[in-house]
Design an enzyme around this catalytic site. Structure first.
Site, PDB file in Angstrom:
ATOM      1  N   ARG A   1     -25.552  81.645  44.436  1.00  0.00           N
ATOM      2  CA  ARG A   1     -26.525  80.615  44.054  1.00  0.00           C
ATOM      3  C   ARG A   1     -26.259  79.354  44.869  1.00  0.00           C
ATOM      4  O   ARG A   1     -25.168  78.787  44.815  1.00  0.00           O
ATOM      5  CB  ARG A   1     -26.417  80.321  42.551  1.00  0.00           C
ATOM      6  CG  ARG A   1     -27.438  79.300  42.066  1.00  0.00           C
ATOM      7  CD  ARG A   1     -27.544  79.277  40.560  1.00  0.00           C
ATOM      8  NE  ARG A   1     -26.325  78.829  39.911  1.00  0.00           N
ATOM      9  CZ  ARG A   1     -26.142  78.850  38.583  1.00  0.00           C
ATOM     10  NH1 ARG A   1     -27.083  79.343  37.799  1.00  0.00           N
ATOM     11  NH2 ARG A   1     -25.019  78.399  38.064  1.00  0.00           N
TER      12      ARG A   1
ATOM     13  N   SER B   1     -34.457  85.291  34.764  1.00  0.00           N
ATOM     14  CA  SER B   1     -33.896  84.423  33.725  1.00  0.00           C
ATOM     15  C   SER B   1     -34.927  84.203  32.621  1.00  0.00           C
ATOM     16  O   SER B   1     -36.093  83.897  32.899  1.00  0.00           O
ATOM     17  CB  SER B   1     -33.510  83.062  34.317  1.00  0.00           C
ATOM     18  OG  SER B   1     -32.449  83.193  35.224  1.00  0.00           O
TER      19      SER B   1
ATOM     20  N   LYS C   1     -25.551  73.723  34.669  1.00  0.00           N
ATOM     21  CA  LYS C   1     -26.991  73.555  34.471  1.00  0.00           C
ATOM     22  C   LYS C   1     -27.196  72.691  33.231  1.00  0.00           C
ATOM     23  O   LYS C   1     -27.480  73.185  32.144  1.00  0.00           O
ATOM     24  CB  LYS C   1     -27.682  74.919  34.328  1.00  0.00           C
ATOM     25  CG  LYS C   1     -29.185  74.860  34.558  1.00  0.00           C
ATOM     26  CD  LYS C   1     -29.799  76.251  34.621  1.00  0.00           C
ATOM     27  CE  LYS C   1     -31.278  76.165  34.947  1.00  0.00           C
ATOM     28  NZ  LYS C   1     -31.919  77.495  34.985  1.00  0.00           N
TER      29      LYS C   1
END
Length: 210
Positions: free
Chosen positions: A41, A110, A139
């Site tokens: 990521r 997700s 996050k």
């Protein structure tokens, strides 16, 4: 690697902006400790840097027989021949992604609600990432999910579900009755002094899941 052979049990998601040499070291150590799949990521990095890291990881993980999943970027996944692509609710629509990637590329989505999970399943997702199940620094805008809702989502779909969000060795056992196929971990491995030992500890807990 065939989709049916992919093991989601200990799913490592990388942290942002780590140098390639350090990244490959951490991942090699974590795989030796039991990590079964790796997602790269890089939301805030250049396309070139993302590609270079993806290429290096693909070469490493091929040698270790571990699948590489790319977060968000279908172009990067295709460019390096990744094993999978993982998309969020604000990325390209799943039906579009499915048309763009090879049939043997695993596609994860997700989700944070049962409705999103059911839609992902209808549109051909191979697995879902569900969360955030605990507070997470990676996050900070993520909405926290009740564990009851996690269980409802896992029971509501027939495709594998992986929990994500602030998961550590200290809280992972709280997820054991949710019906998960695996747990996705970031900081608990990426920031560990000993990634191998951290992975071994997490995997031991996962093996006790129902």
């Amino acid at each position: 690697m065939k989709k049916s052979q992919i093991d989601l049990s200990l799913y490592l998601v990388t942290e942002e902006s780590i140098a390639i040499e350090e990244l490959t070291r951490i991942i090699a150590e974590s795989v030796s400790g039991g990590v079964s799949i790796v997602q790269l990521r890089e939301k805030n990095n250049s396309s070139l840097s993302f590609y270079e890291k993806a290429s290096a990881l693909k070469q490493l993980l091929n040698e270790l027989s571990i699948p590489l999943v790319i977060n968000d970027r279908v172009d990067i996944a295709l460019a390096v021949g990744a094993d999978g692509i993982h998309i969020g609710q604000d990325d390209l629509p799943l039906p579009v992604v499915k048309k763009m990637v090879p049939e043997d590329m695993i596609v994860g989505v997700s989700v944070s609600t049962l409705e999103e999970a059911l839609e992902a399943e209808r549109n051909g997702a191979d697995y879902i990432g569900v969360g955030s199940v605990f507070p997470t620094k990676t996050k900070q805008d993520a909405t926290l999910m009740a564990l009851e809702d996690l269980g409802e989502i896992c029971r509501g779909v027939s495709i594998p579900a992986v929990a994500i969000g602030g998961i550590t060795a200290d809280n992972m056992s709280a997820l054991s009755d949710s019906g998960l196929s695996g747990t996705a971990v970031v900081s608990a491995i990426m920031n560990a002094d000993n990634p191998k030992a951290a992975s071994e500890s997490l995997l031991k807990i996962i093996k006790d899941f129902k």
